[in-house]
Design a protein around this motif. Structure first.
Motif, short mmCIF file in Angstrom:
data_model
loop_
_atom_site.label_atom_id
_atom_site.label_comp_id
_atom_site.label_asym_id
_atom_site.label_seq_id
_atom_site.Cartn_x
_atom_site.Cartn_y
_atom_site.Cartn_z
N SER A 1 42.35 42.09 44.28
CA SER A 1 41.89 43.34 43.65
C SER A 1 40.37 43.42 43.62
CB SER A 1 42.43 43.44 42.23
OG SER A 1 41.76 42.56 41.34
N GLY A 2 39.71 42.29 43.39
CA GLY A 2 38.27 42.32 43.24
C GLY A 2 37.50 41.79 44.43
N THR B 1 41.52 45.44 32.77
CA THR B 1 41.13 44.41 33.71
C THR B 1 42.39 43.72 34.25
OG1 THR B 1 39.14 44.03 32.46
CG2 THR B 1 39.79 42.27 33.98
N THR C 1 37.45 46.34 48.42
CA THR C 1 38.20 45.53 47.45
C THR C 1 39.66 46.00 47.46
OG1 THR C 1 37.88 47.05 45.60
CG2 THR C 1 36.17 45.38 45.95
N ASN D 1 41.35 46.91 44.97
CA ASN D 1 41.44 48.10 44.12
C ASN D 1 41.01 49.35 44.88
OD1 ASN D 1 42.47 46.90 41.82
ND2 ASN D 1 40.44 46.44 40.97
N GLU D 2 39.95 49.21 45.71
CA GLU D 2 39.52 50.35 46.52
C GLU D 2 40.61 50.76 47.50
OE1 GLU D 2 34.67 49.98 46.84
OE2 GLU D 2 35.88 48.61 48.03
N GLN E 1 38.82 54.01 37.67
CA GLN E 1 37.46 54.57 37.76
C GLN E 1 37.23 55.28 39.09
OE1 GLN E 1 35.16 51.34 34.91
NE2 GLN E 1 34.96 51.18 37.12
N ILE E 2 37.67 54.64 40.17
CA ILE E 2 37.48 55.26 41.48
C ILE E 2 38.27 56.57 41.54
CG2 ILE E 2 37.90 55.01 43.96
CD1 ILE E 2 37.55 51.97 43.54
N THR F 1 41.05 48.07 36.42
CA THR F 1 40.09 49.09 35.98
C THR F 1 39.50 49.93 37.11
OG1 THR F 1 39.47 47.41 34.39
CG2 THR F 1 38.16 49.41 34.41
N GLU F 2 39.11 49.22 38.19
CA GLU F 2 38.42 49.89 39.28
C GLU F 2 39.28 51.02 39.88
OE1 GLU F 2 35.77 48.17 43.02
OE2 GLU F 2 37.65 47.22 42.48
#
Lengths: 401, 327
Positions: A177-178, A35, A12, A14-15, A42-43, A38-39
């Motif tokens: 992002s997602g 949002t 993704t 975000n990743e 968290q990652i 967020t990812e």
């Protein structure tokens, strides 16, 4: 492993950003989840927990505090990063100016999302376009690879001693992002070597050489001069951005321009686009070219500093240009990108006609047909029809407004 | 009133110079004296000061001059505990045992900055936060704050404020922070001891100092210390400290000073609506609460400057990135 010999991953957006941050391994990350960013938070928290980075990770209570904490750590003399979206970006607002005016080389990923209200969590560029005058350098990425690459190049640009200005790098919420897309990462060591060590200037931790960062600068002070030096740094950043892009291209084979032209050599009409919609636009340009329409596209990679000369070089010979804004400036003549592109071309002896186009607000889908509609407007103008003065909206329920 | 000793110490202390001469603070400014006492208590140590919008960001002078003789960063109204968080974390990464001090007014503390203070306190950031409380927005011309006493006249409550003063100590104590204390400019030994206690502890330490503001209080600049003494003496400003948010110690009890002795010397209390009976009742209630808390959760014998020094924090990030240093 050579820098260009790494596998292509499916990640993704975000990743992709989180991986770039892991490789940069900044001294401090302070962030608040929102949002669709967020990812990233968290990652990164998992990287910290797993010992994959040595970063001091601060889980603050708001985005205002996220930007405040990175102002503190950057002023203390640490390499510092954060990430946000939308309302979080808006909540950071006053601190964005502090970061820029204190010349703190913070790098922040902003996953673009609409601003409330009404509440909407999907992609548009209202958040960072609203922040275009905060004094930050703005890089807009089109896809996963660019989100990753901009994050790494952003460190070099922000920290360069000719610049020393924070950088925000953007990717489209959800669409990038997602969603899963391809990413070719650099080896960890290659990133470390590319960014080099951090150099602190007048850090707060130096008690033997005390400085007051950002003191009162009132009526008879130097505020005006300080603002002018911020603009000087923006002027100098063009050369730095190009130099960093050049070095990055040598390392990766991926060369980034301030603006990326697509089939512009003989184009008579062009759309100016930011972000993930560039891919759709290229497809439509190809379709039109097959029909003999001399269509082209200019992708905006760097919006701050605004690359006036590059716009003149690329668009000066067109007869008509449509500027696609994924944000609006209510009450103005069009979106922020439109206003600046038209201004950039104003001094040309023979300038193209320029059309303001608004699309994709709040994540409204943008289909190839919608891009065709935009080009159809340009074609009418090219054929001599009177141009619309008002905004052209794409995929808007026109009967409902 | 023995001010001679204080003056001598101040003069002998300019070498430390956290807060240097030549600043633009008003005559009789409590904040200015408080900064000098903090400097004395730290005995030459050079903290990093984080100062939000308030008088302490304006009175040091205009760029390129500054009254701060130690590293300082000016920041926005609501952000000082968060900026200090960033500074303090980098200090810890480097394994440095040097305090990071937020120095903020009651506007930045009780009101606009409360959420960020709560955040930093909840995370127990290694910060000393000192609020100089003049019970108004002094820097902008004396408007009400939630620290303003009921009945007090301010430029936004010309007929007197209606609401009670926020109990900021209770708010911070509820975060179970290592140390919370009130500071009096009329009790110098107690003031210096508390700064030293705070210095020896770790985590989020909060102190609130009653700060005379002649411009806002409509009082004689020469009477500031006496007014603070009266505020403590009549019970309006209790001197106490709370360890770990649980163990209470009262440092000075009301000494029979008349409430009017405090009120009558300040123009801000000359309002028709000022309710003396209600103020006395509020003081009595506050003391009943403090007495009950101290009885139920006593801090035990006084922990003065003999509080054992906490060991310096271990570096919380290994040397991977190397220490953060100057050029």
């Amino acid at each position: 492993m050579a820098a260009t010999d790494t596998p292509i991953l499916a990640v993704t957006g975000n990743e992709a950003v989180a991986e770039a941050m892991r490789q940069i391994d900044p001294d401090v990350v302070a962030a608040y989840p929102i949002t669709p960013q967020t990812e990233v938070v968290q990652i990164y928290a998992q990287f910290v927990a797993d010992g994959k980075v040595t970063t001091e990770f601060i889980t603050v209570e708001s985005e205002h505090s996220a930007m405040s904490a990175v102002v503190g750590s950057a002023a203390a003399g640490a390499r510092t990063m954060t990430a946000t979206s939308s309302q979080g970006f808006a909540l950071m607002w006053e601190m964005l100016y502090i970061a820029a005016s204190y010349r703190l080389p913070i790098v922040m990923t902003t996953v673009n999302r609409a601003l409330s209200g009404p509440i909407n969590i999907h992609c548009d560029h209202s958040d960072t376009m609203g922040g275009r005058d905060t004094g930050w350098i703005q890089l807009y990425g089109e896809d996963h690879q660019e989100a990753y690459d901009d994050t790494i190049m952003g460190i070099r640009i922000a920290e360069h001693l000719d610049v020393r200005t924070p950088v925000m790098s953007m990717l489209d919420g959800y669409v990038i992002s997602g969603a899963i897309g391809p990413l070719q990462m650099l080896p960890d060591e290659a990133v470390k070597e590319f960014i080099g060590p951090f150099k602190a200037i007048n850090p707060l931790l130096d008690s033997e050489h005390p400085v007051t960062v950002g003191p009162f600068d009132g009526l008879h002070g130097w505020y005006f001069e300080h603002k002018a030096t911020q603009q000087r740094a923006m002027d100098r950043s063009f050369a730095v951005i190009e130099q960093v892009s050049e070095e990055f291209a040598e390392l990766t084979g991926r060369k980034y321009e301030l603006l990326s032209p697509y089939r512009m050599d003989d184009a008579e009409m062009a759309l100016v686009v930011i972000g993930s919609t560039c891919g759709t636009t290229r497809t439509v340009v190809d379709q039109l070219r097959k029909k003999g329409v001399k269509a082209g596209m200019v992708k905006v990679h760097v919006f701050r500093p605004f690359p006036v000369q590059a716009f003149i070089d690329l668009l000066g010979s067109c007869s008509v240009v449509g500027v696609m804004d994924r944000a609006d400036s209510f009450g103005a003549q069009g979106g922020p990108l439109f206003l600046e592109v038209r201004s950039a071309l104003y001094d040309l002896p023979k300038r193209p006609q320029i059309v303001p186009i608004i699309y994709g607000l709040g994540g409204r889908d943008i289909f190839p047909d919608n891009i065709h509609e935009a080009f159809a407007v340009l074609q009418k103008a090219a054929a001599g029809e009177t141009l619309p003065v008002e905004r052209t909206y794409l995929n808007l329920r026109k009967d409902r407004v | 009133m023995n001010v001679t000793g204080v003056e001598e110490e101040v003069h002998s202390h300019t070498e430390h110079a956290l807060w240097r001469a030549g600043n633009g603070a008003c005559a009789g400014c409590g904040m200015s004296l408080g900064l000098q006492w903090v400097d004395q208590a730290l005995d030459g140590e050079k903290p990093t000061m984080v100062v939000p919008a308030c008088c302490a960001v304006v009175t040091p002078g205009s760029y390129p001059t500054t009254a701060f003789g130690v590293p300082a960063v000016a920041t926005t109204f609501a952000s000082s505990p968060s900026v200090a968080t960033g500074v303090s974390r980098v200090r810890q990464m480097n394994g440095e045992d040097i305090p990071t001090i937020c120095w903020a007014g009651d506007g930045g503390t009780y009101d606009i900055g409360l959420a960020t203070i709560s955040g930093a306190a909840e995370r127990n950031e290694d910060i000393i936060y000192i609020c100089y409380d003049n019970e108004i927005y002094g820097n902008t011309g004396g408007q009400r704050s939630s620290a303003t006493l009921p009945g007090a006249r301010t430029s936004t409550t010309p007929a007197g404020k209606h609401e009670p003063k926020k109990d900021i100590m209770a708010v911070l104590v509820a975060h179970r922070i290592p140390y919370a204390a009130t500071l009096s400019l009329a009790h110098r030994d107690d003031f210096l001891r508390k700064i030293r206690v705070a210095r020896r502890l770790r985590g989020f330490r909060f102190m609130v100092m009653l700060s005379p503001c002649p411009a806002g209080w409509k009082s004689d600049p020469a009477e500031g210390i006496d007014l603070v003494r009266a505020a403590v003496g009549c019970g309006l400003f209790p001197l106490y400290e709370v360890f770990d948010g649980r163990r209470y110690r009262i440092n000075a009890r009301p000494d029979g000073t008349a409430l009017e002795d405090y009120l009558s010397r300040q123009g801000r209390f000359r309002t028709p609506s000022f309710d003396h009976a209600a103020t006395r009742a509020a003081i009595a209630e506050q003391w009943a609460y403090l007495d009950a808390m101290e009885a139920a959760f006593p801090a035990g014998p006084r922990e003065g400057s003999d509080v054992p020094a906490a060991p310096p924090p271990p570096p919380i990030a290994p040397e991977a990135n190397g220490p953060v240093t100057g050029p």
